[in-house]
Design a protein around this motif. Structure first.
Motif, PDB file in Angstrom:
ATOM      1  N   ILE B  62       0.879  -1.163   0.000  1.00  0.00           N
ATOM      2  CA  ILE B  62       0.000   0.000   0.000  1.00  0.00           C
ATOM      3  C   ILE B  62       0.912   1.208   0.000  1.00  0.00           C
ATOM      4  O   ILE B  62       1.797   1.315   0.848  1.00  0.00           O
ATOM      5  CB  ILE B  62      -0.926   0.002   1.235  1.00  0.00           C
ATOM      6  N   PHE B  63       0.755   2.067  -0.979  1.00  0.00           N
ATOM      7  CA  PHE B  63       1.705   3.176  -1.084  1.00  0.00           C
ATOM      8  C   PHE B  63       0.992   4.497  -1.312  1.00  0.00           C
ATOM      9  O   PHE B  63      -0.100   4.560  -1.867  1.00  0.00           O
ATOM     10  CB  PHE B  63       2.703   2.917  -2.220  1.00  0.00           C
ATOM     11  N   GLN B  64       1.661   5.544  -0.859  1.00  0.00           N
ATOM     12  CA  GLN B  64       1.150   6.893  -1.047  1.00  0.00           C
ATOM     13  C   GLN B  64       1.855   7.489  -2.254  1.00  0.00           C
ATOM     14  O   GLN B  64       3.060   7.290  -2.435  1.00  0.00           O
ATOM     15  CB  GLN B  64       1.462   7.720   0.198  1.00  0.00           C
ATOM     16  N   ILE B  65       1.118   8.203  -3.071  1.00  0.00           N
ATOM     17  CA  ILE B  65       1.727   8.811  -4.255  1.00  0.00           C
ATOM     18  C   ILE B  65       2.378  10.116  -3.807  1.00  0.00           C
ATOM     19  O   ILE B  65       1.725  11.143  -3.652  1.00  0.00           O
ATOM     20  CB  ILE B  65       0.669   9.031  -5.349  1.00  0.00           C
ATOM     21  N   ILE B  66       3.679  10.025  -3.565  1.00  0.00           N
ATOM     22  CA  ILE B  66       4.369  11.201  -3.038  1.00  0.00           C
ATOM     23  C   ILE B  66       5.484  11.681  -3.949  1.00  0.00           C
ATOM     24  O   ILE B  66       6.043  12.742  -3.740  1.00  0.00           O
ATOM     25  CB  ILE B  66       5.002  10.929  -1.640  1.00  0.00           C
ATOM     26  N   GLY B  67       5.823  10.886  -4.935  1.00  0.00           N
ATOM     27  CA  GLY B  67       6.928  11.300  -5.791  1.00  0.00           C
ATOM     28  C   GLY B  67       6.814  10.645  -7.138  1.00  0.00           C
ATOM     29  O   GLY B  67       5.814   9.992  -7.457  1.00  0.00           O
ATOM     30  N   SER B  68       7.861  10.826  -7.918  1.00  0.00           N
ATOM     31  CA  SER B  68       7.858  10.341  -9.287  1.00  0.00           C
ATOM     32  C   SER B  68       7.650   8.832  -9.374  1.00  0.00           C
ATOM     33  O   SER B  68       6.800   8.352 -10.126  1.00  0.00           O
ATOM     34  CB  SER B  68       9.192  10.727  -9.930  1.00  0.00           C
TER      35      SER B  68
END
Lengths: 470, 280
Positions: B62-68
């Motif tokens: 589960i990941f947060q869209i925080i960068g490229s």
């Protein structure tokens, strides 16, 4: 007619000031004409002292004879009987302290340029060979190799040539170990490593990436999967730091991290997804080949000034002479008999959110003098009291050595290690565990590519015997 | 290549994926992480394992869209592949012997806290979960936590869901009301973990935090993930990612975390333009 010139045929290189700003290979290699001239310097001695100086015992006079004959493919076949990575060794072996150190021509004048000839032959093969590589008839036995660096590849190549089904497990996404993450493009182009790996694959070696032995699978599970022997060539991966103040500041790298970002992750390219700091002034701590690689990489990333800080004198500098000379030609400044005492960082007392906070601003060093010889025979450096000085830098790279990675040893009960964490193995690579062999930096601590290859090759012989006698 | 078997949007900024990785699934434990590369030439990014299914051979991230890189990952769809996926790395969270624990999760950190809560619950421990988010739209996994916790407290910074306030307030109240925890486990932004530690320290309750610094290889080779714990240098990838919260130098870790801020910000904008999405 033998060429009695006392000097080696020069190998052309890129101009120092040009190459200091690009990542292309520094040395350009011999032309066919140069190779023929240099080959004629070999006297084809009967007792072949050079061969005894080679950790994998390449039949050197024999391959040079083939060069003299103009049969370069035959010369390659001679080398490849003993070495799995000729194009790599021709570039990164310390020939001056191995084969070339034993060369009769070296007594009066310079030795034969064995390394340069090996490189020429390997490159010629890679460029011209179009035939098929013959696979050995399978012998029905399976061997697992842990790590795809020089030790693992050499072991895998030798076993495949003997008919074993070999699977190499690599933790990274790319194959080659230190050849791809450690040694920079300008000294060892990555397409050369790729070609050597392709040759091994053509021999039947299977390579599985993204697999960490000790985590994804244990050694015992490899045996359960049907592998009859395991070779561990996991390298010396853990970077050392000095334990001085400021080592967690931003802008302080281990040479491993700095080089991996650059070599493996290609952070020097404009469109790279992996970042690297582009510093103006850089201090590299240490005097080995890795320190030279890091310093020269920093220069190529655009640094205006790069220092090598080394605590002993030029004489004790452990890096290859050629690398030191190249570094000096490129303008790297050597701060010898100097040792870091602390790394200085920016701190705005009035603003905790200042973006410059925590970045390196300098390194404090102290001058050293050489005292009595220590157990290793080297004179140990002693601090000169009150001689501290500050180098104004914005990046510090620690290249003071590595220690073996404990991932495998800590997950494998019964695999004995020594005080330094190195796997204990006998001269044939046999460890304390039945069927488990090891070699390279995982056993010796940080050493050279060719010694690791030699260990891999020796272990392949021992594994062959072990399986046949089972 | 590793196949994306399932993709689920959990919130506007958080996505779940099940990845086909049987070898990793077989060994994975709560608290461990993986490293992935979305594409060839991509960056290696560490993500903590949110769940795993040994039978199906899947690992959930589960990941947060925080960068490229996370934006590129989020652009992948079910049935597509990512280049690399390696693990499980790091040490598993220690759960043995604990009878009653408080799990404090913040933001996407809750996704990492969930398998830990599950494991405690499975071994019969009493689990109190405190999960915090900035606002209602960002709340994830609330029901999953309820399923494995005797008590679940939802907090939001603006009060738009659950209770208004910070996770530390809820934690302090529970402790003050007489709840006796063997351990508090805090997983979330560094600043949240720092303040959870500040909350538990006066009570002397053992507090474990999960560190997620910049790293490359995840096997101890680069040393980029070094943090200071009890005055000593530790590598989060092999010595952690869990550490004794009382000993971690959070200020230093926070400072190190923004080392590549400029690069990352620039790269993210570039990627967003490429993906035709707006930058927040």
């Amino acid at each position: 007619m033998a060429n009695m010139d006392l000097k080696k045929t020069e190998m052309p290189t890129q101009d120092p000031l040009v190459r200091a700003r690009n990542f292309d290979e520094v040395s350009l290699g011999y032309t066919k004409e140069m190779a023929l001239i240099e080959a004629e310097r070999c006297l084809n001695c009967k007792n072949m002292p050079c061969v005894s100086g080679c950790p994998v015992n390449i039949h050197i006079p024999e391959f040079i004879q083939k060069v003299k004959d103009g049969d370069f493919e035959a010369a390659y076949q001679v080398i490849s009987r003993s070495s799995s990575l000729p194009a790599v060794c021709g570039r990164v072996c310390p020939q001056e302290s191995q084969c070339e150190a034993k060369c009769i021509r070296g007594i009066k004048g310079e030795s034969v340029g064995i390394g340069r000839l090996e490189r020429f032959v390997a490159d010629w093969h890679n460029e011209h060979f179009s035939g098929e590589i013959k696979k050995t008839e399978p012998n029905g036995h399976k061997v697992a190799v842990v790590g795809s660096g020089p030790a693992g590849l050499a072991c895998a190549g030798d076993l495949a040539k003997r008919g074993y089904a070999v699977t190499v497990f690599e933790a990274f996404h790319a194959v080659g170990g230190v050849l791809v993450y450690g040694i920079p493009e300008f000294r060892l182009p990555k397409n050369i490593v790729e070609k050597e790996v392709d040759t091994l694959k053509a021999l039947g070696v299977e390579i599985v990436t993204n697999f960490v032995i000790g985590k994804t699978l244990d050694i015992s599970e490899l045996f359960e999967m049907g592998f009859e022997a395991v070779f561990i060539g996991s390298g010396a991966g853990l970077p050392r730091f000095m334990g001085i103040e400021g080592e967690t500041l931003k802008g302080v790298y281990s040479a491993n991290e700095f080089l991996t970002r650059n070599n493996l992750m290609k952070s020097y390219k404009n469109n790279s997804d992996t970042p690297i700091l582009h510093a103006k002034k850089v201090a590299v701590i240490g005097g080995g080949n890795v320190a030279m690689d890091a310093a020269r990489t920093a220069l190529r990333l655009g640094a205006e000034k790069v220092y090598i800080v080394y605590r002993r004198s030029l004489e004790e500098l452990p890096a290859r002479r050629e690398e030191v000379e190249h570094a000096m030609e490129e303008g790297i400044e050597f701060k010898l008999l100097s040792n870091p005492t602390k790394i200085l960082g920016y701190k705005n007392p009035n603003d905790k959110r200042d973006v410059r906070n925590g970045f390196v601003t300098g390194i404090e060093c102290i001058k050293m003098e050489l005292g009595e010889a220590d157990a290793s025979g080297r004179r140990s450096p002693v601090e000169i009291e009150g001689s501290e000085f500050v180098l104004d830098v914005d990046e510090v790279i620690m290249a003071i050595g590595t220690s073996p990675n404990p991932l495998i040893t800590s997950a494998t009960s019964g695999l004995e290690t020594n005080r330094r964490g190195c796997i204990i193995a006998d001269e044939n690579g046999k460890t304390s565990m039945d069927g488990v062999f090891a070699g390279g930096d995982a056993v010796t601590g940080a050493a050279t590519v060719i010694l690791a290859m030699g260990a891999g090759k020796t272990a392949a012989g021992a594994i062959d015997k072990y399986i046949k006698n089972k | 290549m590793y196949k994306i078997l399932r993709k689920k949007i959990l919130s506007p900024v958080v996505t779940l994926m099940d990845i086909d990785a049987p070898f990793v699934a077989k060994k994975a434990e709560a608290g461990q992480f993986i490293i992935l590369r979305v594409n060839d030439d991509g960056e290696r990014i560490p993500l903590t394992i949110s769940d795993f299914d040994r039978e199906k051979g899947t690992v959930t991230i589960i990941f947060q869209i925080i960068g490229s890189s996370t934006a590129l990952l989020n652009a992948k769809e079910e049935g597509e592949y990512i280049s690399d996926f390696v693990g499980p790395l790091g040490r598993a969270t220690e759960t043995e012997g604990r009878k009653k624990v408080a799990i404090v999760g913040g933001g996407v950190g809750t996704a990492i806290a969930l398998p830990v809560a599950k494991k405690f619950n499975a071994q019969g421990a009493e689990v109190h979960s405190i999960i915090g988010f900035r606002k209602k739209e960002l709340v994830i996994l609330e029901d999953d936590f309820k399923a494995v916790s005797q008590k679940t407290v939802l907090m939001t910074d603006d009060g738009s869901a659950g209770r208004h306030g910070l996770v530390t307030e809820a934690l302090k109240e529970l402790i003050d009301s007489g709840e006796k925890y063997d351990e508090v486990i805090a997983i979330g932004p560094l600043v949240m973990m720092k303040f959870v530690v500040a909350t538990t320290r006066p009570y002397g309750i053992k507090t474990t935090v999960s560190m997620n610094p910049v790293m490359i290889d995840g096997t101890g080779m680069c040393g980029g993930c070094r943090i200071t714990v009890g005055g000593k240098m530790k590598f989060a990838c092999v010595d952690g990612p869990d550490f004794d919260g009382f000993l971690v130098d959070f200020d230093e870790a926070m400072e190190r975390n923004n080392m590549y801020y400029e690069f990352e910000h620039h790269k993210y904008e570039e990627t967003c333009n490429l993906l035709n999405k707006e930058v927040e």
